[in-house]
Motif scaffolding. Sequence first.
Motif, short mmCIF file in Angstrom:
data_model
loop_
_atom_site.label_atom_id
_atom_site.label_comp_id
_atom_site.label_asym_id
_atom_site.label_seq_id
_atom_site.Cartn_x
_atom_site.Cartn_y
_atom_site.Cartn_z
N SER A 1 45.78 48.55 43.04
CA SER A 1 46.30 48.91 41.73
C SER A 1 45.35 49.86 41.03
O SER A 1 44.14 49.62 41.00
N PHE A 2 45.88 50.94 40.48
CA PHE A 2 45.11 51.84 39.64
C PHE A 2 45.70 51.79 38.24
O PHE A 2 46.85 52.18 38.03
N ALA A 3 44.94 51.24 37.29
CA ALA A 3 45.44 51.06 35.94
C ALA A 3 45.00 52.22 35.05
O ALA A 3 44.29 53.13 35.48
N LEU A 4 45.42 52.15 33.80
CA LEU A 4 45.14 53.20 32.84
C LEU A 4 43.68 53.20 32.41
O LEU A 4 43.08 52.16 32.21
N ALA A 5 43.09 54.37 32.27
CA ALA A 5 41.77 54.51 31.68
C ALA A 5 41.92 55.35 30.42
O ALA A 5 42.41 56.48 30.48
N ALA A 6 41.57 54.76 29.28
CA ALA A 6 41.79 55.44 28.00
C ALA A 6 40.46 55.77 27.34
O ALA A 6 39.58 54.92 27.23
N HIS A 7 40.31 57.01 26.91
CA HIS A 7 39.12 57.47 26.20
C HIS A 7 38.91 56.61 24.96
O HIS A 7 39.87 56.27 24.28
N PRO A 8 37.66 56.21 24.63
CA PRO A 8 36.41 56.65 25.25
C PRO A 8 35.89 55.73 26.37
O PRO A 8 34.86 56.02 26.95
N ALA A 9 36.57 54.60 26.65
CA ALA A 9 36.13 53.71 27.72
C ALA A 9 36.83 54.13 29.02
O ALA A 9 37.74 53.46 29.50
N ASN A 10 36.41 55.25 29.57
CA ASN A 10 37.10 55.86 30.71
C ASN A 10 36.67 55.30 32.06
O ASN A 10 36.33 56.04 32.98
N LEU A 11 36.64 53.99 32.16
CA LEU A 11 36.34 53.35 33.44
C LEU A 11 37.19 52.09 33.55
O LEU A 11 37.05 51.16 32.76
N ASN A 12 38.09 52.08 34.51
CA ASN A 12 38.99 50.95 34.70
C ASN A 12 38.89 50.49 36.15
O ASN A 12 39.02 51.29 37.07
N ILE A 13 38.66 49.19 36.33
CA ILE A 13 38.50 48.63 37.66
C ILE A 13 39.45 47.44 37.82
O ILE A 13 39.39 46.48 37.05
N THR A 14 40.34 47.53 38.78
CA THR A 14 41.33 46.49 39.01
C THR A 14 41.12 45.87 40.39
O THR A 14 41.02 46.59 41.38
N ALA A 15 41.07 44.55 40.43
CA ALA A 15 40.96 43.82 41.69
C ALA A 15 42.29 43.15 42.00
O ALA A 15 42.93 42.59 41.10
N TYR A 16 42.70 43.20 43.26
CA TYR A 16 43.94 42.55 43.67
C TYR A 16 43.68 41.82 44.98
O TYR A 16 43.33 42.43 45.99
#
Length: 211
Positions: free
Chosen positions: A165-180
């Motif tokens: 899964s690749f989720a949304l990354a929203a400025h200014p916290a532009n780092l999103n990590i999803t585990a499945y």
Amino acid sequence: ICVSYAFDFADIRAVSKAAGVTVNGLYHALIAAALRDELLRRGEDTSAPMVAAFAIGARDAGAERHVQGNFVTPTNVNMFSNLDDPLERLAHTGQSCRDGVELRKMTGVQMAGRWAVYTCRLAPLFVKVAKDRSPKVVNHVTTANVPGPATTRWAGPVEVVDWVSFALAAHPANLNITAYSYAGRLSIGLITTPEVLPEPQRFLARMEDEL
């Protein structure tokens, strides 16, 4: 930038059990180690914990699995990237994850629906208005940890061998990590920007080294 990686779920389970933390606690401790490594390489301050905004499933234990929609609710956890000792970092991060989940259960998960409905509508407006006015962010990284089927699923004659899964990354916290977790693997999907994380593959490799 999108990158992915997969861990053997048996290794994840064994380490979390030996350390007395949940799989989710271990997952966030691995992220904390990679964040610490990234900050040290840049020569930045590591004296304070990093904060993750973490989505948890808003359903009762034992309830039928929801296979449609995003029935989740957010909480925040400290990832103790400020601690040099990996076992100490794991213990504190694991406890923070437990506390975050329990706090959300205690305060109620009714906000799940409102969060899903309004965030996607209001977040772009808020970013546009506040990005130049508010130097503070509520989290450094956005995470999710989704338990999936333990056995392989089939799409007709085709075996589904992985699920990322690749989720949304929203400025200014532009780092999103999803585990499945799926069929004996814990798959990690990471999405970021080159400005935030120039070498995301190294970030995931650091998570493996920590494990």
